[in-house]
Design a protein around this motif. Sequence first.
Motif, PDB file in Angstrom:
ATOM      1  N   GLY A  96       0.826  -1.191   0.000  1.00 26.52           N
ATOM      2  CA  GLY A  96       0.000   0.000   0.000  1.00 26.52           C
ATOM      3  C   GLY A  96       0.862   1.243   0.000  1.00 26.52           C
ATOM      4  N   CYS A  97       1.631   1.436  -1.074  1.00 27.19           N
ATOM      5  CA  CYS A  97       2.658   2.489  -1.091  1.00 27.19           C
ATOM      6  C   CYS A  97       2.119   3.863  -1.458  1.00 27.19           C
ATOM      7  N   GLY A  98       0.871   3.948  -1.923  1.00 25.93           N
ATOM      8  CA  GLY A  98       0.339   5.247  -2.306  1.00 25.93           C
ATOM      9  C   GLY A  98       1.176   5.914  -3.383  1.00 25.93           C
ATOM     10  N   LYS A  99       1.449   7.187  -3.206  1.00 20.45           N
ATOM     11  CA  LYS A  99       2.192   7.952  -4.202  1.00 20.45           C
ATOM     12  C   LYS A  99       3.700   7.741  -4.133  1.00 20.45           C
ATOM     13  N   GLY A 100       4.144   6.909  -3.195  1.00 24.65           N
ATOM     14  CA  GLY A 100       5.540   6.484  -3.188  1.00 24.65           C
ATOM     15  C   GLY A 100       6.510   7.314  -2.382  1.00 24.65           C
ATOM     16  N   GLY A 101       6.033   8.310  -1.653  1.00 23.21           N
ATOM     17  CA  GLY A 101       6.945   9.172  -0.916  1.00 23.21           C
ATOM     18  C   GLY A 101       7.793   8.437   0.095  1.00 23.21           C
ATOM     19  N   PHE A 102       7.174   7.516   0.853  1.00 23.71           N
ATOM     20  CA  PHE A 102       7.907   6.773   1.883  1.00 23.71           C
ATOM     21  C   PHE A 102       8.967   5.878   1.258  1.00 23.71           C
ATOM     22  N   SER A 109      -0.680  -4.728  -7.841  1.00 23.67           N
ATOM     23  CA  SER A 109      -1.419  -5.924  -7.425  1.00 23.67           C
ATOM     24  C   SER A 109      -2.124  -5.678  -6.110  1.00 23.67           C
ATOM     25  N   GLY A 110      -3.171  -6.457  -5.854  1.00 25.55           N
ATOM     26  CA  GLY A 110      -3.758  -6.505  -4.530  1.00 25.55           C
ATOM     27  C   GLY A 110      -2.903  -7.359  -3.614  1.00 25.55           C
ATOM     28  N   ALA A 111      -2.875  -7.037  -2.333  1.00 26.86           N
ATOM     29  CA  ALA A 111      -2.031  -7.765  -1.380  1.00 26.86           C
ATOM     30  C   ALA A 111      -2.416  -9.231  -1.261  1.00 26.86           C
ATOM     31  N   GLU A 112      -3.688  -9.547  -1.512  1.00 26.35           N
ATOM     32  CA  GLU A 112      -4.149 -10.930  -1.360  1.00 26.35           C
ATOM     33  C   GLU A 112      -3.516 -11.875  -2.379  1.00 26.35           C
ATOM     34  N   TYR A 113      -2.982 -11.328  -3.480  1.00 26.13           N
ATOM     35  CA  TYR A 113      -2.344 -12.157  -4.502  1.00 26.13           C
ATOM     36  C   TYR A 113      -0.843 -12.363  -4.258  1.00 26.13           C
ATOM     37  N   LEU A 114      -0.272 -11.672  -3.295  1.00 24.68           N
ATOM     38  CA  LEU A 114       1.178 -11.719  -3.101  1.00 24.68           C
ATOM     39  C   LEU A 114       1.743 -13.105  -2.792  1.00 24.68           C
ATOM     40  N   PRO A 115       1.001 -13.998  -2.104  1.00 27.41           N
ATOM     41  CA  PRO A 115       1.572 -15.331  -1.875  1.00 27.41           C
ATOM     42  C   PRO A 115       1.924 -16.070  -3.167  1.00 27.41           C
ATOM     43  N   ARG A 116       1.340 -15.661  -4.273  1.00 24.80           N
ATOM     44  CA  ARG A 116       1.683 -16.262  -5.557  1.00 24.80           C
ATOM     45  C   ARG A 116       3.064 -15.825  -6.034  1.00 24.80           C
ATOM     46  N   TYR A 117       3.507 -14.641  -5.603  1.00 24.09           N
ATOM     47  CA  TYR A 117       4.691 -14.026  -6.192  1.00 24.09           C
ATOM     48  C   TYR A 117       5.877 -13.851  -5.239  1.00 24.09           C
ATOM     49  N   ILE A 118       5.631 -13.780  -3.935  1.00 19.20           N
ATOM     50  CA  ILE A 118       6.708 -13.513  -2.977  1.00 19.20           C
ATOM     51  C   ILE A 118       7.216 -14.831  -2.390  1.00 19.20           C
ATOM     52  N   PRO A 119       8.475 -15.187  -2.646  1.00 21.37           N
ATOM     53  CA  PRO A 119       9.001 -16.447  -2.102  1.00 21.37           C
ATOM     54  C   PRO A 119       9.080 -16.413  -0.580  1.00 21.37           C
ATOM     55  N   ASP A 120       9.000 -17.583   0.021  1.00 24.76           N
ATOM     56  CA  ASP A 120       9.161 -17.690   1.464  1.00 24.76           C
ATOM     57  C   ASP A 120      10.555 -17.235   1.873  1.00 24.76           C
ATOM     58  N   GLU A 121      10.608 -16.575   3.021  1.00 25.33           N
ATOM     59  CA  GLU A 121      11.868 -16.143   3.647  1.00 25.33           C
ATOM     60  C   GLU A 121      12.746 -15.346   2.680  1.00 25.33           C
ATOM     61  N   SER A 122      12.107 -14.435   1.946  1.00 26.22           N
ATOM     62  CA  SER A 122      12.847 -13.618   0.977  1.00 26.22           C
ATOM     63  C   SER A 122      12.845 -12.132   1.319  1.00 26.22           C
ATOM     64  N   ILE A 123      12.071 -11.732   2.358  1.00 32.38           N
ATOM     65  CA  ILE A 123      11.894 -10.324   2.684  1.00 32.38           C
ATOM     66  C   ILE A 123      12.487 -10.017   4.060  1.00 32.38           C
ATOM     67  N   GLN A 124      13.254  -8.944   4.118  1.00 34.39           N
ATOM     68  CA  GLN A 124      13.878  -8.550   5.391  1.00 34.39           C
ATOM     69  C   GLN A 124      12.894  -7.810   6.300  1.00 34.39           C
ATOM     70  N   ASN A 125      12.167  -6.874   5.742  1.00 36.50           N
ATOM     71  CA  ASN A 125      11.211  -6.090   6.516  1.00 36.50           C
ATOM     72  C   ASN A 125       9.991  -5.762   5.663  1.00 36.50           C
ATOM     73  N   ILE A 126       8.848  -5.609   6.323  1.00 36.68           N
ATOM     74  CA  ILE A 126       7.596  -5.244   5.660  1.00 36.68           C
ATOM     75  C   ILE A 126       7.067  -3.960   6.304  1.00 36.68           C
ATOM     76  N   TYR A 127       6.613  -3.029   5.461  1.00 36.18           N
ATOM     77  CA  TYR A 127       6.078  -1.760   5.951  1.00 36.18           C
ATOM     78  C   TYR A 127       4.590  -1.652   5.612  1.00 36.18           C
ATOM     79  N   LEU A 128       3.802  -1.366   6.630  1.00 37.44           N
ATOM     80  CA  LEU A 128       2.364  -1.144   6.478  1.00 37.44           C
ATOM     81  C   LEU A 128       2.072   0.256   7.002  1.00 37.44           C
ATOM     82  N   ASN A 129       1.945   1.197   6.105  1.00 35.17           N
ATOM     83  CA  ASN A 129       1.806   2.592   6.496  1.00 35.17           C
ATOM     84  C   ASN A 129       0.389   3.109   6.247  1.00 35.17           C
ATOM     85  N   PHE A 130      -0.337   3.349   7.330  1.00 36.58           N
ATOM     86  CA  PHE A 130      -1.662   3.959   7.252  1.00 36.58           C
ATOM     87  C   PHE A 130      -2.584   3.204   6.293  1.00 36.58           C
ATOM     88  N   SER A 131      -2.585   1.881   6.464  1.00 35.42           N
ATOM     89  CA  SER A 131      -3.478   1.024   5.674  1.00 35.42           C
ATOM     90  C   SER A 131      -4.928   1.332   6.024  1.00 35.42           C
TER      91      SER A 131
END
Length: 224
Positions: free
Chosen positions: A57-63, A106-128
Amino acid sequence: MRIRKKRHLSERLLAVKDYLIVPERDIPNVLEAVKDKRYFNFKNIFSNDNPVEMEIGCGKGGFIVQKAIQNPNVNYIAVELLQNIIVMACELAKSKNLSNVKFVNSGAEYLPRYIPDESIQNIYLNFSPPFSQDGYESRRLSSDRFASAYKNYLVDGGAIYQKTDDKEFFDYSFSKFVEHGFDVKDVSKEIENGEIENVKTEYEQKFNAIGIKTNALIATKKPN
């Protein structure tokens, strides 16, 4: 509220194609789609082996653009559903000539199709969007299905960084991440007092300017 399609959207998306990943949409049903894995190869996407962090949910990408500028040796994946919005994020990254950030339409609900397990260091959820628990709980980005997915995406010791202006949603998220085995810490006061680094989103700047405080947590994945 329905968002009107921006003028020349197709041309603008084409102009930022090097920053944009549009996943395959051959299986509309999300339950079926996530069974058919099409994992991203981050080494191919970024042409390096640097660690990967993700904003949903990155919005306009400022963060995420500011994070990419500050951390050139980290790769960033930013997810946004709306093309009207993601095009502005891509344009911002392109204006900074960044090579360590890509945007996933993409919608977040589809991400399990594309994001491999144990591949991400940190996840940011900003003002969802907080959504109501009455009939819309599954849309919350900290609901059970998403919390479970984050645990799969993250490396051991990786963390979810969540910020929101909605205290009820914050408390809900805190309890959900605890339920899913994360080590969760409320860092709202540390954020407010400037004790920890905080790249502010567009929403956060507006909210803080009118006296609305940020509720923030860090949920760390415990080693197996």
